[in-house]
Design a protein around this motif. Structure first.
Motif, PDB file in Angstrom:
ATOM      1  N   GLU A 698       0.838  -1.200   0.000  1.00 24.01           N
ATOM      2  CA  GLU A 698       0.000   0.000   0.000  1.00 24.01           C
ATOM      3  C   GLU A 698       0.873   1.250   0.000  1.00 24.01           C
ATOM      4  O   GLU A 698       0.644   2.198  -0.761  1.00 24.01           O
ATOM      5  N   ARG A 699       1.911   1.228   0.847  1.00 19.48           N
ATOM      6  CA  ARG A 699       2.810   2.375   0.893  1.00 19.48           C
ATOM      7  C   ARG A 699       3.515   2.553  -0.452  1.00 19.48           C
ATOM      8  O   ARG A 699       3.655   3.664  -0.967  1.00 19.48           O
ATOM      9  N   ALA A 700       3.934   1.435  -1.039  1.00 20.66           N
ATOM     10  CA  ALA A 700       4.610   1.504  -2.339  1.00 20.66           C
ATOM     11  C   ALA A 700       3.666   2.041  -3.410  1.00 20.66           C
ATOM     12  O   ALA A 700       4.086   2.769  -4.308  1.00 20.66           O
ATOM     13  N   ARG A 701       2.391   1.711  -3.298  1.00 14.65           N
ATOM     14  CA  ARG A 701       1.420   2.221  -4.270  1.00 14.65           C
ATOM     15  C   ARG A 701       1.262   3.733  -4.132  1.00 14.65           C
ATOM     16  O   ARG A 701       1.157   4.444  -5.126  1.00 14.65           O
ATOM     17  N   GLU A 702       1.271   4.209  -2.871  1.00 14.58           N
ATOM     18  CA  GLU A 702       1.184   5.657  -2.664  1.00 14.58           C
ATOM     19  C   GLU A 702       2.349   6.364  -3.352  1.00 14.58           C
ATOM     20  O   GLU A 702       2.204   7.438  -3.918  1.00 14.58           O
ATOM     21  N   THR A 704       4.324   5.120  -5.901  1.00 15.28           N
ATOM     22  CA  THR A 704       4.527   4.866  -7.330  1.00 15.28           C
ATOM     23  C   THR A 704       3.253   4.907  -8.163  1.00 15.28           C
ATOM     24  O   THR A 704       3.322   4.998  -9.387  1.00 15.28           O
ATOM     25  N   GLY A 705       2.104   4.749  -7.527  1.00 21.57           N
ATOM     26  CA  GLY A 705       0.856   4.660  -8.281  1.00 21.57           C
ATOM     27  C   GLY A 705       0.640   3.294  -8.911  1.00 21.57           C
ATOM     28  O   GLY A 705      -0.330   3.084  -9.640  1.00 21.57           O
ATOM     29  N   LEU A 706       1.532   2.333  -8.648  1.00 20.57           N
ATOM     30  CA  LEU A 706       1.407   1.001  -9.255  1.00 20.57           C
ATOM     31  C   LEU A 706       0.504   0.095  -8.425  1.00 20.57           C
ATOM     32  O   LEU A 706       0.457   0.200  -7.210  1.00 20.57           O
ATOM     33  N   SER A 707      -0.164  -0.831  -9.099  1.00 18.00           N
ATOM     34  CA  SER A 707      -1.034  -1.765  -8.381  1.00 18.00           C
ATOM     35  C   SER A 707      -0.714  -3.228  -8.681  1.00 18.00           C
ATOM     36  O   SER A 707      -1.503  -4.100  -8.392  1.00 18.00           O
ATOM     37  N   SER A 708       0.455  -3.480  -9.288  1.00 19.68           N
ATOM     38  CA  SER A 708       0.861  -4.872  -9.506  1.00 19.68           C
ATOM     39  C   SER A 708       1.955  -5.216  -8.515  1.00 19.68           C
ATOM     40  O   SER A 708       2.917  -4.465  -8.375  1.00 19.68           O
ATOM     41  N   VAL A 709       1.794  -6.347  -7.859  1.00 24.64           N
ATOM     42  CA  VAL A 709       2.771  -6.786  -6.857  1.00 24.64           C
ATOM     43  C   VAL A 709       3.317  -8.149  -7.260  1.00 24.64           C
ATOM     44  O   VAL A 709       2.543  -9.071  -7.539  1.00 24.64           O
ATOM     45  N   ALA A 710       4.640  -8.270  -7.302  1.00 21.59           N
ATOM     46  CA  ALA A 710       5.270  -9.565  -7.545  1.00 21.59           C
ATOM     47  C   ALA A 710       5.888 -10.054  -6.242  1.00 21.59           C
ATOM     48  O   ALA A 710       6.572  -9.292  -5.560  1.00 21.59           O
ATOM     49  N   LEU A 711       5.622 -11.317  -5.894  1.00 19.97           N
ATOM     50  CA  LEU A 711       6.162 -11.873  -4.651  1.00 19.97           C
ATOM     51  C   LEU A 711       7.213 -12.932  -4.980  1.00 19.97           C
ATOM     52  O   LEU A 711       6.970 -13.822  -5.789  1.00 19.97           O
ATOM     53  N   SER A 712       8.369 -12.845  -4.329  1.00 19.01           N
ATOM     54  CA  SER A 712       9.392 -13.873  -4.498  1.00 19.01           C
ATOM     55  C   SER A 712      10.250 -13.958  -3.249  1.00 19.01           C
ATOM     56  O   SER A 712      10.149 -13.119  -2.355  1.00 19.01           O
ATOM     57  N   ASP A 723      -1.276 -17.788   1.950  1.00 17.00           N
ATOM     58  CA  ASP A 723      -2.709 -17.955   2.076  1.00 17.00           C
ATOM     59  C   ASP A 723      -3.362 -16.775   2.802  1.00 17.00           C
ATOM     60  O   ASP A 723      -4.516 -16.462   2.573  1.00 17.00           O
ATOM     61  N   ARG A 724      -2.604 -16.167   3.693  1.00 22.73           N
ATOM     62  CA  ARG A 724      -3.144 -15.027   4.434  1.00 22.73           C
ATOM     63  C   ARG A 724      -2.826 -13.709   3.749  1.00 22.73           C
ATOM     64  O   ARG A 724      -3.487 -12.708   3.971  1.00 22.73           O
ATOM     65  N   THR A 725      -1.772 -13.712   2.921  1.00 23.64           N
ATOM     66  CA  THR A 725      -1.356 -12.480   2.254  1.00 23.64           C
ATOM     67  C   THR A 725      -2.219 -12.180   1.028  1.00 23.64           C
ATOM     68  O   THR A 725      -2.649 -11.043   0.825  1.00 23.64           O
ATOM     69  N   LEU A 726      -2.466 -13.207   0.222  1.00 22.12           N
ATOM     70  CA  LEU A 726      -3.140 -12.958  -1.054  1.00 22.12           C
ATOM     71  C   LEU A 726      -4.526 -12.323  -0.905  1.00 22.12           C
ATOM     72  O   LEU A 726      -4.833 -11.357  -1.609  1.00 22.12           O
ATOM     73  N   PRO A 727      -5.368 -12.818   0.013  1.00 21.50           N
ATOM     74  CA  PRO A 727      -6.684 -12.166   0.147  1.00 21.50           C
ATOM     75  C   PRO A 727      -6.568 -10.694   0.525  1.00 21.50           C
ATOM     76  O   PRO A 727      -7.348  -9.870   0.050  1.00 21.50           O
ATOM     77  N   LEU A 728      -5.574 -10.359   1.360  1.00 24.79           N
ATOM     78  CA  LEU A 728      -5.396  -8.956   1.744  1.00 24.79           C
ATOM     79  C   LEU A 728      -5.048  -8.105   0.522  1.00 24.79           C
ATOM     80  O   LEU A 728      -5.588  -7.017   0.323  1.00 24.79           O
ATOM     81  N   LEU A 729      -4.131  -8.620  -0.295  1.00 25.01           N
ATOM     82  CA  LEU A 729      -3.719  -7.868  -1.489  1.00 25.01           C
ATOM     83  C   LEU A 729      -4.871  -7.781  -2.489  1.00 25.01           C
ATOM     84  O   LEU A 729      -5.097  -6.743  -3.107  1.00 25.01           O
ATOM     85  N   GLU A 730      -5.596  -8.857  -2.615  1.00 20.28           N
ATOM     86  CA  GLU A 730      -6.691  -8.866  -3.588  1.00 20.28           C
ATOM     87  C   GLU A 730      -7.815  -7.923  -3.163  1.00 20.28           C
ATOM     88  O   GLU A 730      -8.389  -7.213  -3.986  1.00 20.28           O
ATOM     89  N   ARG A 733      -7.236  -4.564  -4.107  1.00 18.68           N
ATOM     90  CA  ARG A 733      -7.200  -4.405  -5.559  1.00 18.68           C
ATOM     91  C   ARG A 733      -5.780  -4.349  -6.139  1.00 18.68           C
ATOM     92  O   ARG A 733      -5.470  -3.526  -7.004  1.00 18.68           O
ATOM     93  N   PHE A 734      -4.953  -5.196  -5.627  1.00 14.62           N
ATOM     94  CA  PHE A 734      -3.635  -5.390  -6.255  1.00 14.62           C
ATOM     95  C   PHE A 734      -3.711  -6.604  -7.182  1.00 14.62           C
ATOM     96  O   PHE A 734      -4.409  -7.568  -6.885  1.00 14.62           O
ATOM     97  N   ASP A 735      -2.995  -6.520  -8.322  1.00 16.80           N
ATOM     98  CA  ASP A 735      -2.772  -7.726  -9.127  1.00 16.80           C
ATOM     99  C   ASP A 735      -1.539  -8.393  -8.559  1.00 16.80           C
ATOM    100  O   ASP A 735      -0.516  -7.741  -8.400  1.00 16.80           O
ATOM    101  N   VAL A 736      -1.633  -9.674  -8.278  1.00 13.83           N
ATOM    102  CA  VAL A 736      -0.504 -10.357  -7.667  1.00 13.83           C
ATOM    103  C   VAL A 736       0.135 -11.321  -8.660  1.00 13.83           C
ATOM    104  O   VAL A 736      -0.558 -12.129  -9.281  1.00 13.83           O
TER     105      VAL A 736
END
Ligand SMILES: [Zn+2]
Ligand SMILES: [Zn+2]
Ligand SMILES: [Zn+2]
Length: 761
Positions: A698-702, A704-712, A723-730, A733-736
């Motif tokens: 969320e802070r990164a979106r503020e 950069t304005g970006l809404s795509s998140v890559a996790l690695s 399992d607990r992270t994805l619902p929060l991001l979704e 309204r982030f694309d994961v």
């Protein structure tokens, strides 16, 4: 399109099929396809795939073209079919022509393929000449990558070169209608490899039927080293708790879960919950180890201590299949190695390395050319999440985002190393090499790179590598001459890998969480939030840094990391830690606290993995770790799935911004003092970590304005966290983006390096 025509009008098409189409029974398949439809024409291999021409009635030709993809042999992977209509020539036959100039082969080398149904049937048939033959195979199954010594793929360039075919095998090999036509490892009891039983020192133990003998030995509780496709396994009867414990003791200080092999899927179902997707993975021709949720406790706890999952695979070689029966239905099949060494795959090495572990060896005379470990995988949200990409997967290429004019070599990281060689739009990511602190793994890396260059006819002009000056892979890259060298920051490589796998240019918010990676600012990175494109990155945020006493010692002994977090949270008043790190002696603890206080031999790290280690220690993990991520894995197993609360933390301003874990660490300590159940604390901590990802995104979106998140990063192998992270991001309204073809751990780094380096050229 084929022109609209009368159904019966005769047409002729010329087609090229690209992908994994050589060494997998593709030409006999095309032959049968054509003959069964009354088509004439030909099929042959060339350097770029399979070339064929079909001639016959319009509808039959169209049906045959379609069937090339839909009915392809199980091990084939059709990437593209290109075809044009040509002039009909007439004729009577369909022929398998000799291969065109195969001097420069660009077709793909097949991975090893699990034994097929047809071969299983023959092997079980007392009237068949290969009844109970442990090396039965055909064009649809058998060893490939592990026995190939060079290209093009034919018998003299495999470890079957030393076995001259008998007339019966030669006839099958030469008959286009036979299902063993050009099956390079074709063999039978008359002309092929043989199994042999050997004693603890590698001495031959003469016996009539070594396989039956080994079954009796296993049933009686013996530890038997079994030579598989890519190396030796240590096997014992998994139902015999004494045997399992003995094996654990002999392999010394190991808590790492043992993999299991079951006779069939019904047996696996007795011990585990299996979903439809998991069933499919387990039965797939790559036959990986699949992690399943355990049910019941019929099997000994020592198989996978403190773990809710069991790793199962099914027999993938005929020899494995023959081990079952006579009261044996589940075997431990763990790597045939000692402690951290790579698995043994040369017979003489195995006798030496496994002395004192194996009571017997079930070996044979077909050499293994490449050491290849079993692949390990699991299902997450209905899709596959790889943990180790090796046997059965390699060397199938991972696509690159586009075709590049230059070939690159990615040298990978230090732990769980893979390397990667690219050509055009394909990346050939190697099998799991292991930890490059081990001489055998280093040798495998160096030989492997040369082998891949030859197999795929790719001489790299670009070399990408980690920035860590002490990594072997980095030093290897730095010594190379006549190439452009591109250092790639470790966490950027993680995110670049995700971008590459999705063919996505970026920019993206990259959350790369792992144990440790070299930071260009001289500190250790590992809890990073990046603004990343394939070619570049910027560090937007990170975890608050923690001081780690003794550097790497804090990785091996998580309680040392815990003291770093505790002193940062509570300061240095003595006595503060008595009740919350009870397993550690006061004297040792004080010594480490003193180091932290004086900042003596202390490394600063923004690692996410160490925070998991810290909480694991606070919840009672008091020993040392003997496999990477062990403390975090055990912490995850404890988490109570019903708990929904979480701990406080803050995200502070700044460039980079900082996730401050101190309120969370204080709250964990408070819960421990209050006697809260540890399963609840673990769950609350996982909930907290998930919220940290979401808050950081969320802070990164503020910014950069970006809404795509890559996790690695290795931390995201933790499916409780995911399992607990994805619902929060979704919900926000982030694309994961998650990995598609590679594991989130450092097995993906070599690919991420080449993606970044090629994009930056
Ligand atoms: Zn077969
Ligand atoms: Zn034969
Ligand atoms: Zn990493």
């Amino acid at each position: 399109m084929v022109k609209q025509a009368v159904d019966s009008e005769v047409i002729r098409v010329s087609a090229r099929v690209r992908g994994v189409v050589q060494g997998v029974g593709f030409r006999p398949f095309v032959y049968r396809l054509a003959v069964s439809r009354g088509l004439i024409g030909f099929v042959h291999n060339d350097g770029r795939g399979v070339v064929l021409e079909f001639e016959g009635p319009h509808d039959s030709v169209v049906a045959a073209l379609k069937a090339l993809e839909t009915e392809a042999p199980p091990a084939a992977r059709v990437e593209a079919i290109e075809w044009v209509e040509v002039t009909a020539t007439g004729g009577r036959t369909f022929e398998i022509a000799d291969s065109a100039d195969e001097a420069r082969v660009e077709t793909l080398v097949s991975p090893d393929i699990a034994i097929c149904e047809d071969c299983l049937r023959e092997m079980a048939d007392p009237g068949d000449r290969r009844h109970r033959y442990p090396f039965i195979n055909c064009t649809n199954c058998g060893p490939r990558f592990t026995i190939i010594t060079g290209v093009p793929y034919d018998r003299p360039r495999t470890t079957m070169a030393g076995f001259a075919m008998c007339p019966d095998c030669a006839a099958e090999y030469g008959d286009p209608a036979d299902r063993r036509f050009h099956a390079q490892p074709v063999a039978c009891p008359v002309c092929g490899p043989r199994v042999e039983l050997r004693g603890p020192g590698g001495e031959s133990v003469p016996c009539e039927d070594p396989v039956s003998e080994v079954r009796l030995l296993l049933k009686a509780g013996s530890m038997v080293a079994v030579k598989g496709l890519g190396g030796y396994h240590m096997a014992c009867d998994a139902r015999n708790s004494n045997a399992v414990q003995v094996l654990r003791d002999r392999k010394t200080r190991e808590d790492k879960p043992f993999a299991l092999m079951a006779a069939d899927i019904e047996t696996v179902e007795r011990f585990c919950e299996i979903s439809g997707e998991e069933r499919e993975l387990l039965l797939s021709p790559k036959r990986p180890i699949v992690l399943f949720r355990k049910k019941g406790d019929e099997l000994p706890e020592a198989i996978a201590p403190n773990n809710r999952y069991l790793g199962f695979m099914l027999p993938y070689s005929p020899l494995h299949r023959l081990l079952f029966g006579g009261g044996l239905d589940v075997l431990v099949m763990t790597s045939g190695n000692r402690a951290d060494e790579p698995i043994a795959y040369w017979d003489e090495d195995a006798y030496e390395q496994l002395a004192g572990i194996a009571d017997y060896f079930l070996t044979h005379d077909r050499p293994i050319y490449r050491r290849v470990d079993d692949s390990v995988t699991r299902v997450f949200r209905g899709g596959e999440m790889l943990i180790r990409r090796s046997r059965g997967c390699v060397p199938t290429p991972v696509p690159l985002p586009k075709e590049y004019g230059e070939n690159a070599l990615g040298c990978g990281a230090e732990v769980k190393n893979t390397f990667c060689v690219t050509k055009g739009d394909r990346a050939f990511v190697s099998h799991h090499i292991g930890d490059l602190i081990n001489p055998a793994a280093v040798a495998a890396f160096e030989e492997g790179v040369e082998h891949f260059k030859e197999l795929f006819d790719a001489e790299p002009t670009v070399v990408a590598y980690d920035m860590h000056p002490d990594y072997f892979a980095t030093q290897y890259a730095e010594k190379l001459t006549g190439v452009s060298k591109v250092p790639v920051q470790h966490h950027h490589a993680h995110i670049a890998a995700v971008l590459g796998e999705h063919g996505f240019e970026g920019p993206v918010i990259g959350v790369a969480w792992d144990g440790a990676g070299y930071g260009p600012d001289g500190t250790v990175w590992g809890g990073e939030i990046l603004l990343a494109e394939r070619s570049s990155y910027e560090r937007l945020g990170r975890f608050r840094r923690v001081p780690l006493a003794g550097g790497d010692a804090a990785v091996r002994e998580p309680w040392r990391a815990a003291l770093g977090y505790l002193t940062e949270t509570f300061g240095f008043q003595s006595g503060t830690f008595d009740s919350i790190l009870p397993g550690i002696s006061g004297e040792i603890r004080e010594a480490v606290v003193a180091m932290l206080d004086k900042r003596f031999n202390v490394v600063e790290s923004s690692s996410a993995g160490r925070l998991f280690d810290c909480v694991a220690s606070l919840l009672g993990f008091s020993g040392g770790v003997n496999y990477e991520g062990q403390a975090a894995v055990e912490l995850e197993q404890r988490a109570d799935p019903r708990e929904t609360r979480h701990y406080p933390f803050t995200v502070t301003d700044g460039e980079p911004f900082e996730i401050d874990w101190r309120p969370a660490v204080a709250a964990v300590a408070e819960d421990i003092r209050a006697g809260t159940d540890r399963t609840v604390i673990s769950a609350r901590f996982h909930n907290t970590a998930a919220r940290m990802v979401a808050a950081a995104a969320e802070r990164a979106r503020e910014i950069t304005g970006l809404s795509s998140v890559a996790l690695s990063g290795g931390v995201f192998q933790n499916i409780t966290l995911l399992d607990r992270t994805l619902p929060l991001l979704e919900r926000a309204r982030f694309d994961v983006l998650l990995h598609k073809y590679l594991p989130p751990n450092d097995g993906c780094i070599s690919y991420g390096q080449v993606v970044a380096a090629l994009a930056s050229l």
